[in-house]
Design a protein around this motif. Sequence first.
Motif, PDB file in Angstrom:
ATOM      1  N   THR A   2     -13.238   1.495  10.456  1.00  0.00           N
ATOM      2  CA  THR A   2     -14.164   1.541   9.316  1.00  0.00           C
ATOM      3  C   THR A   2     -13.463   1.688   7.961  1.00  0.00           C
ATOM      4  N   ALA A   3     -12.163   1.927   7.979  1.00  0.00           N
ATOM      5  CA  ALA A   3     -11.430   2.165   6.734  1.00  0.00           C
ATOM      6  C   ALA A   3     -11.226   0.866   5.959  1.00  0.00           C
ATOM      7  N   ILE A   4     -11.036   1.038   4.663  1.00  0.00           N
ATOM      8  CA  ILE A   4     -10.798  -0.087   3.763  1.00  0.00           C
ATOM      9  C   ILE A   4      -9.312  -0.088   3.384  1.00  0.00           C
ATOM     10  N   PRO A   5      -8.669  -1.264   3.441  1.00  0.00           N
ATOM     11  CA  PRO A   5      -7.261  -1.324   3.049  1.00  0.00           C
ATOM     12  C   PRO A   5      -7.095  -1.388   1.529  1.00  0.00           C
ATOM     13  N   ALA A   6      -5.992  -0.847   1.068  1.00  0.00           N
ATOM     14  CA  ALA A   6      -5.622  -0.930  -0.345  1.00  0.00           C
ATOM     15  C   ALA A   6      -4.105  -0.917  -0.428  1.00  0.00           C
ATOM     16  N   GLN A   7      -3.592  -1.417  -1.534  1.00  0.00           N
ATOM     17  CA  GLN A   7      -2.148  -1.399  -1.765  1.00  0.00           C
ATOM     18  C   GLN A   7      -1.805  -0.111  -2.496  1.00  0.00           C
ATOM     19  N   GLY A   8      -0.823   0.608  -1.996  1.00  0.00           N
ATOM     20  CA  GLY A   8      -0.397   1.848  -2.629  1.00  0.00           C
ATOM     21  C   GLY A   8       1.083   1.825  -2.936  1.00  0.00           C
ATOM     22  N   THR A   9       1.513   2.809  -3.719  1.00  0.00           N
ATOM     23  CA  THR A   9       2.918   2.939  -4.092  1.00  0.00           C
ATOM     24  C   THR A   9       3.370   4.362  -3.814  1.00  0.00           C
ATOM     25  N   ILE A  10       4.537   4.492  -3.206  1.00  0.00           N
ATOM     26  CA  ILE A  10       5.118   5.818  -2.987  1.00  0.00           C
ATOM     27  C   ILE A  10       5.611   6.307  -4.350  1.00  0.00           C
ATOM     28  N   VAL A  12      12.117  17.955   5.786  1.00  0.00           N
ATOM     29  CA  VAL A  12      11.259  16.867   6.221  1.00  0.00           C
ATOM     30  C   VAL A  12      10.580  16.360   4.958  1.00  0.00           C
ATOM     31  N   TYR A  13      10.579  15.045   4.763  1.00  0.00           N
ATOM     32  CA  TYR A  13      10.078  14.445   3.532  1.00  0.00           C
ATOM     33  C   TYR A  13       8.697  13.828   3.752  1.00  0.00           C
ATOM     34  N   TYR A  14       7.736  14.258   2.931  1.00  0.00           N
ATOM     35  CA  TYR A  14       6.357  13.773   2.999  1.00  0.00           C
ATOM     36  C   TYR A  14       6.097  12.862   1.802  1.00  0.00           C
ATOM     37  N   PRO A  15       5.732  11.608   2.061  1.00  0.00           N
ATOM     38  CA  PRO A  15       5.480  10.694   0.935  1.00  0.00           C
ATOM     39  C   PRO A  15       4.184  11.025   0.201  1.00  0.00           C
ATOM     40  N   LYS A  38       0.108   6.773  -4.410  1.00  0.00           N
ATOM     41  CA  LYS A  38      -0.932   6.517  -5.405  1.00  0.00           C
ATOM     42  C   LYS A  38      -1.493   5.121  -5.140  1.00  0.00           C
ATOM     43  N   PHE A  39      -2.832   5.042  -5.114  1.00  0.00           N
ATOM     44  CA  PHE A  39      -3.489   3.755  -4.954  1.00  0.00           C
ATOM     45  C   PHE A  39      -4.784   3.759  -5.749  1.00  0.00           C
ATOM     46  N   THR A  40      -5.330   2.585  -5.940  1.00  0.00           N
ATOM     47  CA  THR A  40      -6.598   2.437  -6.644  1.00  0.00           C
ATOM     48  C   THR A  40      -7.642   1.984  -5.640  1.00  0.00           C
ATOM     49  N   ASP A  41      -8.740   2.761  -5.534  1.00  0.00           N
ATOM     50  CA  ASP A  41      -9.785   2.380  -4.582  1.00  0.00           C
ATOM     51  C   ASP A  41     -10.607   1.219  -5.139  1.00  0.00           C
ATOM     52  N   ALA A  59      10.969   8.108   5.735  1.00  0.00           N
ATOM     53  CA  ALA A  59      10.571   6.787   6.241  1.00  0.00           C
ATOM     54  C   ALA A  59      10.304   5.805   5.108  1.00  0.00           C
ATOM     55  N   PHE A  60      10.090   6.324   3.895  1.00  0.00           N
ATOM     56  CA  PHE A  60       9.773   5.486   2.741  1.00  0.00           C
ATOM     57  C   PHE A  60      10.656   5.895   1.576  1.00  0.00           C
ATOM     58  N   SER A  61      10.706   5.047   0.557  1.00  0.00           N
ATOM     59  CA  SER A  61      11.463   5.390  -0.649  1.00  0.00           C
ATOM     60  C   SER A  61      10.533   5.310  -1.858  1.00  0.00           C
ATOM     61  N   LYS A  62      10.884   6.038  -2.920  1.00  0.00           N
ATOM     62  CA  LYS A  62      10.076   6.022  -4.143  1.00  0.00           C
ATOM     63  C   LYS A  62       9.969   4.596  -4.661  1.00  0.00           C
ATOM     64  N   GLY A  63       8.764   4.229  -5.072  1.00  0.00           N
ATOM     65  CA  GLY A  63       8.517   2.898  -5.596  1.00  0.00           C
ATOM     66  C   GLY A  63       8.139   1.876  -4.533  1.00  0.00           C
ATOM     67  N   GLN A  64       8.287   2.228  -3.276  1.00  0.00           N
ATOM     68  CA  GLN A  64       7.971   1.296  -2.193  1.00  0.00           C
ATOM     69  C   GLN A  64       6.460   1.060  -2.114  1.00  0.00           C
ATOM     70  N   GLN A  65       6.093  -0.205  -1.903  1.00  0.00           N
ATOM     71  CA  GLN A  65       4.689  -0.571  -1.727  1.00  0.00           C
ATOM     72  C   GLN A  65       4.312  -0.360  -0.259  1.00  0.00           C
ATOM     73  N   VAL A  66       3.140   0.235  -0.027  1.00  0.00           N
ATOM     74  CA  VAL A  66       2.652   0.466   1.328  1.00  0.00           C
ATOM     75  C   VAL A  66       1.168   0.115   1.397  1.00  0.00           C
ATOM     76  N   GLU A  67       0.729  -0.258   2.587  1.00  0.00           N
ATOM     77  CA  GLU A  67      -0.706  -0.455   2.780  1.00  0.00           C
ATOM     78  C   GLU A  67      -1.323   0.901   3.122  1.00  0.00           C
ATOM     79  N   VAL A  68      -2.457   1.158   2.508  1.00  0.00           N
ATOM     80  CA  VAL A  68      -3.184   2.413   2.694  1.00  0.00           C
ATOM     81  C   VAL A  68      -4.541   2.071   3.300  1.00  0.00           C
ATOM     82  N   LEU A  69      -5.008   2.919   4.200  1.00  0.00           N
ATOM     83  CA  LEU A  69      -6.369   2.803   4.702  1.00  0.00           C
ATOM     84  C   LEU A  69      -7.130   4.037   4.259  1.00  0.00           C
ATOM     85  N   TYR A  70      -8.363   3.850   3.775  1.00  0.00           N
ATOM     86  CA  TYR A  70      -9.138   4.995   3.301  1.00  0.00           C
ATOM     87  C   TYR A  70     -10.619   4.812   3.564  1.00  0.00           C
TER      88      TYR A  70
END
Length: 153
Positions: free
Chosen positions: A39-47, A66-69, A72-75, A93-104
């Motif tokens: 049921t979640a909606i995908p969005a593009q996010g940035t670490i 332990v590093y927690y990313p 930031k994304f726009t709904d 697992a990620f680096s600053k500035g990396q683009q990731v897919e987000v589900l919300y």
Amino acid sequence: MNEDTKFLRIFGSIFAGIGSIFAVTGIIIGLNTRSFVATAIPAQGTIIDLVPRSSTDSNGYHSSYVYYPVVKFTDRSGEPTVFESKAGSDPPAFSKGQQVEVLYNPQKPNSAMINSWHEFWLLPVIFTSLGLIFVLIGGIVLIKSFPRLMSFK
């Protein structure tokens, strides 16, 4: 019934019981995750940050980070949302500035999660697997504690 048989039956029952609880918990977490993903909606996010959290060993001494990313994304309504992932790792697992897919969930954008196997499926797989191993061990011990079952041909 001798003491050894009694011990094996108690041990097998406890082991299988604990395993059942773990397996059911893993299955419930997995079903909830599946429902969220469906049921979640995908969005593009940035670490935008990696939050280091110190872990300690059994003696209370610092052992690693332990590093927690932080993402930031726009709904879809155009509202910017920032969240910290519940899953951390070392190395990150990620680096600053990396683009990731987000589900919300559109009703709760703060419930967003990075779309990765680790974030969604690691916990239910661990719980279910450990639970099934415990049930198997407990079941084998229980079966072996009933000699008539073993001699039946």
